[in-house]
Structure formats: C-alpha cells, structure tokens
Design a protein around this motif. Structure first.
Motif, PDB file in Angstrom:
ATOM      1  N   SER A  73      46.279  42.306 -19.932  1.00  9.44           N
ATOM      2  CA  SER A  73      47.410  42.123 -19.036  1.00  9.44           C
ATOM      3  C   SER A  73      47.948  43.479 -18.605  1.00  9.44           C
ATOM      4  O   SER A  73      47.843  44.469 -19.346  1.00  9.44           O
ATOM      5  CB  SER A  73      48.534  41.341 -19.733  1.00  9.44           C
ATOM      6  OG  SER A  73      48.137  40.024 -20.012  1.00  9.44           O
TER       7      SER A  73
ATOM      8  N   THR B 250      44.067  39.200 -16.998  1.00 14.24           N
ATOM      9  CA  THR B 250      44.601  37.878 -17.343  1.00 14.24           C
ATOM     10  C   THR B 250      46.087  37.678 -17.071  1.00 14.24           C
ATOM     11  O   THR B 250      46.536  36.531 -17.008  1.00 14.24           O
ATOM     12  CB  THR B 250      44.360  37.582 -18.837  1.00 14.24           C
ATOM     13  OG1 THR B 250      44.868  38.668 -19.622  1.00 14.24           O
ATOM     14  CG2 THR B 250      42.887  37.393 -19.118  1.00 14.24           C
ATOM     15  N   GLY B 251      46.870  38.752 -16.945  1.00 11.00           N
ATOM     16  CA  GLY B 251      48.297  38.490 -16.812  1.00 11.00           C
ATOM     17  C   GLY B 251      49.138  39.689 -16.449  1.00 11.00           C
ATOM     18  O   GLY B 251      48.671  40.827 -16.391  1.00 11.00           O
TER      19      GLY B 251
ATOM     20  N   ARG C 201      52.820  39.304  -8.510  1.00 12.47           N
ATOM     21  CA  ARG C 201      51.649  38.420  -8.563  1.00 12.47           C
ATOM     22  C   ARG C 201      51.237  37.974  -7.162  1.00 12.47           C
ATOM     23  O   ARG C 201      50.052  37.946  -6.840  1.00 12.47           O
ATOM     24  CB  ARG C 201      51.932  37.201  -9.441  1.00 12.47           C
ATOM     25  CG  ARG C 201      50.760  36.223  -9.511  1.00 12.47           C
ATOM     26  CD  ARG C 201      50.932  35.173 -10.582  1.00 12.47           C
ATOM     27  NE  ARG C 201      52.105  34.338 -10.351  1.00 12.47           N
ATOM     28  CZ  ARG C 201      52.503  33.369 -11.185  1.00 12.47           C
ATOM     29  NH1 ARG C 201      51.819  33.144 -12.300  1.00 12.47           N
ATOM     30  NH2 ARG C 201      53.575  32.656 -10.920  1.00 12.47           N
TER      31      ARG C 201
ATOM     32  N   VAL D  41      47.226  35.238 -12.015  1.00 14.48           N
ATOM     33  CA  VAL D  41      47.315  35.468 -13.455  1.00 14.48           C
ATOM     34  C   VAL D  41      48.624  34.911 -13.989  1.00 14.48           C
ATOM     35  O   VAL D  41      49.564  34.646 -13.233  1.00 14.48           O
ATOM     36  CB  VAL D  41      47.207  36.978 -13.781  1.00 14.48           C
ATOM     37  CG1 VAL D  41      45.822  37.505 -13.451  1.00 14.48           C
ATOM     38  CG2 VAL D  41      48.284  37.779 -13.045  1.00 14.48           C
ATOM     39  N   PHE D  42      48.701  34.746 -15.302  1.00 13.07           N
ATOM     40  CA  PHE D  42      49.920  34.207 -15.895  1.00 13.07           C
ATOM     41  C   PHE D  42      50.979  35.300 -16.009  1.00 13.07           C
ATOM     42  O   PHE D  42      50.679  36.496 -15.967  1.00 13.07           O
ATOM     43  CB  PHE D  42      49.641  33.577 -17.260  1.00 13.07           C
ATOM     44  CG  PHE D  42      49.380  34.574 -18.365  1.00 13.07           C
ATOM     45  CD1 PHE D  42      48.099  34.997 -18.659  1.00 13.07           C
ATOM     46  CD2 PHE D  42      50.428  35.086 -19.127  1.00 13.07           C
ATOM     47  CE1 PHE D  42      47.857  35.915 -19.675  1.00 13.07           C
ATOM     48  CE2 PHE D  42      50.200  36.002 -20.144  1.00 13.07           C
ATOM     49  CZ  PHE D  42      48.907  36.418 -20.415  1.00 13.07           C
ATOM     50  N   ILE D  43      52.222  34.857 -16.167  1.00  9.32           N
ATOM     51  CA  ILE D  43      53.364  35.764 -16.298  1.00  9.32           C
ATOM     52  C   ILE D  43      54.001  35.549 -17.666  1.00  9.32           C
ATOM     53  O   ILE D  43      54.396  34.435 -18.014  1.00  9.32           O
ATOM     54  CB  ILE D  43      54.388  35.528 -15.173  1.00  9.32           C
ATOM     55  CG1 ILE D  43      53.826  36.069 -13.847  1.00  9.32           C
ATOM     56  CG2 ILE D  43      55.724  36.181 -15.497  1.00  9.32           C
ATOM     57  CD1 ILE D  43      54.710  35.798 -12.653  1.00  9.32           C
ATOM     58  N   SER D  44      54.078  36.623 -18.435  1.00  8.69           N
ATOM     59  CA  SER D  44      54.632  36.576 -19.784  1.00  8.69           C
ATOM     60  C   SER D  44      55.872  37.453 -19.851  1.00  8.69           C
ATOM     61  O   SER D  44      55.806  38.659 -19.598  1.00  8.69           O
ATOM     62  CB  SER D  44      53.585  37.055 -20.796  1.00  8.69           C
ATOM     63  OG  SER D  44      54.105  37.059 -22.105  1.00  8.69           O
TER      64      SER D  44
ATOM     65  N   ASP E 144      55.487  31.863 -17.213  1.00 10.40           N
ATOM     66  CA  ASP E 144      54.541  30.930 -17.818  1.00 10.40           C
ATOM     67  C   ASP E 144      54.640  30.943 -19.338  1.00 10.40           C
ATOM     68  O   ASP E 144      54.268  29.969 -19.997  1.00 10.40           O
ATOM     69  CB  ASP E 144      53.102  31.300 -17.425  1.00 10.40           C
ATOM     70  CG  ASP E 144      52.883  31.248 -15.920  1.00 10.40           C
ATOM     71  OD1 ASP E 144      53.236  30.224 -15.309  1.00 10.40           O
ATOM     72  OD2 ASP E 144      52.376  32.242 -15.358  1.00 10.40           O
TER      73      ASP E 144
END
Length: 361
Positions: free
Chosen positions: A120, A155-156, A188, A199-202, A219
């Motif tokens: 990420s 991935t993120g 994003r 991609v996902f957001i953390s 996410d």
C-alpha cells in the motif's frame, strides 16, 4: 486489566465497524498480546496491524494469517525472516511504502523470494510523520511504480490521522476523520483516471474511530488504543475513567509533606504525556486502596526511573497501601511489562504474557 471493560471496548468498535460496513484491522502495538488479538479476531476483525517485522512474526508464528505491517521498510533484510515465516505459515502480510527507497527495498526482497508482496502507498493526511502528501505528484508516480514492479502488488492507500490526538473537541475530530477519507478517495479517483487499478482505503486512529462517524470512503479502519483506552482518551472526551481497562497497581513506599512515593516510575508508567507527545502535565491519575482516601483522585506529578511522585492534599495514603494508576498512554505502559493480569468479578485472576514485548526491529 479489567476483563469486562476490555471485552466491552473490543465489542464497541467491532460493532461500529460492522454498522458502517467497513473492515476492522486493529493495531496490535497497543496490547502485543495473542490473547487479546485472538479475541479481536473472534469478534470479527479481518486481521491485525503491526509496527515492526519481529512483532508481526510473533503473531504469524502463532497462527494469525492476515497482518499489515504499517511501518516503512527501507532495509530489505529487515523483512526477510517475516517473508519466509509467512510463506511457511501460509499467511498474508501486507506492507507499505512512501518513498522510492521503500519501493526499491520491498521490490528487491519480494523478487529475491519469488513472491509478489502486497504493498500500500502510505499517505500523509496531516500528521507529517511518514507518507507522501496526496496532492504531491510523487503520490501518482509512486503508485505507478509500485504497480509496475515484479516483486510487488499495488493494493491500497493507507493513512494515519494521528493529529487527531491534538484535537480540541468533537467537531475537530469529525473534520479530521472526514478530511482523511476525502483526501484518500480523491487520490484513488486520480489513480484510476491514470489507469491504475482501484485499491482499498485503510484509515484509522482511536480518536477518529471513537470520536466521529466512520467517514464514507473508508474500506478498513485500524485503531489500536481503543482496546484499553487511557487518560488521553478521557481528555479527548472519547470515554470516561470507567472505560479504562488497563491500570497499574503500585505500592506506597514513602511519604512526605507533599508527595506519596510509589514503586512505579518512568520504567513502569513511561514518560509519555500521550500519543505523539500530546496531553497535559502529569503522568496519570491514581486512586488509593486506603478506605478513607478511596474517593480522592491523586495526580501522578513527576517520575524518576523507579519512583512516582503522587501529589496529595487532603489525606495521605499510608506507607504500604496500594494505589491504582490510570496512565496517560496505555500502549507505552503495556510495552514495559512481560505479563499482565486479567481480573473479573467472581473469577480467578488470569496471568497472560505480553507476547510481542521487546520486538523492536
């Protein structure tokens, strides 16, 4: 450690994540405990977050199969043992990068092991510690670079709004939480327009998770301190003293006209005023087991290595009596101990190890 309060804290955040339809990936640096980590997973956490490779290895070796290492890797050798262990245990470990040097390091070690490491991009949303600013052209360049590497899989986007620990109220906490998610979702969108994969957001910190609604666009959330809480959380209005699971029991070893001296100093309570150096003066609050003084709150005013100076005015707890201290920063305190005691009314106390204590590399 009050077992009932601990469990209540864990359930509170897991329920909030479920209601917001986001994944919960708690930060294990707070507890460093396999027992607590297993409870978090049993309640529905998708995985855990670690700070250092050796810390993550303790949990992978114990059977945890999904860990995010939310710390920049600069030396490829620092994660070789973790990658090998994860492969042997069939565990997924995700990594972060925020610089060309970090991307190079992770790509080199991934390529050497013949694997593609989930990576990420770490985004700086205001703490100004680690990460690339979302409006910096470098963000797009690094994301594209990660996606192009043979040893990496992009991935993120991952952030930590640690500036929330300096907030002055609920309105500011909401603003910080909303801004964090908005910055990442806007980035994003920009990456997708550039042809990169979605991609996902953390996101996540205990103040933004407890003190504000979970912002649209996230996410996954990664709070850590919520498991125990501490006087910093009380100061921020996130909880009351009745929600603090972790306390330190110390004994009065001396008294004078101004202070009660306890056998807990900076090597027990740490010298931390709070996460990221936030907080006011003092090193926590204490109550006395001495019946006559049990309703008085005492301020831990200063520390030496093995002694705490607890100010008193109305009644001085006697030598030999016990005091229960509510510390400023539970993460820093937990790291001082090899074990902790879980207590629950009507049950025998349970001694549990701090499994990842001392894993600093």
């Amino acid at each position: 450690m009050d077992d009932l309060i601990l469990q209540r804290n864990l359930v509170r955040v897991q329920d909030k994540a479920r209601e917001a339809n986001v994944l919960l990936r708690p930060h294990l640096k707070t507890h460093k405990s396999l027992l607590v980590g297993r409870r978090q997973m049993q309640l529905g956490a998708v995985g855990l977050t670690a700070s250092k490779p050796s810390e993550a290895m303790v949990f992978v070796d114990a059977g945890f199969t999904d860990i995010t290492l939310a710390y920049p890797v600069i030396d490829p050798a620092s994660v070789e043992d973790l990658i090998a262990l994860a492969a042997a245990r069939k565990a997924r470990v995700g990594y972060i990068a925020s610089s060309r040097e970090g991307v190079d390091a992770l790509d080199a070690v991934g390529t050497r092991f013949g694997v593609r490491l989930d990576c990420s991009l770490k985004i700086d949303v205001g703490l100004h510690r680690v990460g690339v600013r979302p409006d910096d052209p470098l963000a797009l360049d690094l994301a594209a670079d990660i996606a192009s590497r043979r040893g990496l899989r992009f991935t993120g986007l991952l952030s930590h709004a640690g500036q929330a620990y300096s907030s002055t109220g609920s309105d500011e906490l909401r603003r910080i939480a909303l801004e964090e998610a908005e910055l990442l979702t806007a980035l994003r969108d920009k990456l997708i327009l550039a042809g990169l994969p979605a991609v996902f957001i953390s996101t996540g910190s205990t103040p933004t998770v407890l003190g504000a609604p979970i912002a649209p666009g996230s996410d996954e959330i990664r709070p850590g301190n919520y498991a125990f809480l501490d006087m910093t959380a009380v100061r921020l209005g996130l909880c009351g003293p009745e929600d603090l699971a972790l306390t330190v029991v110390a004994r009065v070893v001396a008294t004078n006209e101004r202070h009660v001296i306890i056998d807990a100093g900076s090597k027990t309570l740490s010298s931390d005023f709070g996460p990221h150096g936030t907080g006011g003066g003092g090193f926590g609050l204490a109550v006395s087991s001495h019946v006559a003084a049990s309703r008085e709150l005492y301020r831990v005013e200063r520390l030496s290595e093995e002694h705490g100076f607890v100010a008193w005015s109305k009644e001085c707890p006697p030598i030999g009596s016990l005091m229960r201290i509510y510390p400023n920063h539970s993460c820093a305190v937990m790291a001082q101990f090899d074990s902790f005691v879980l207590t629950s009314e009507g049950a025998e106390p349970q001694v549990a190890p701090v499994d990842a204590r001392g894993r600093l590399t």
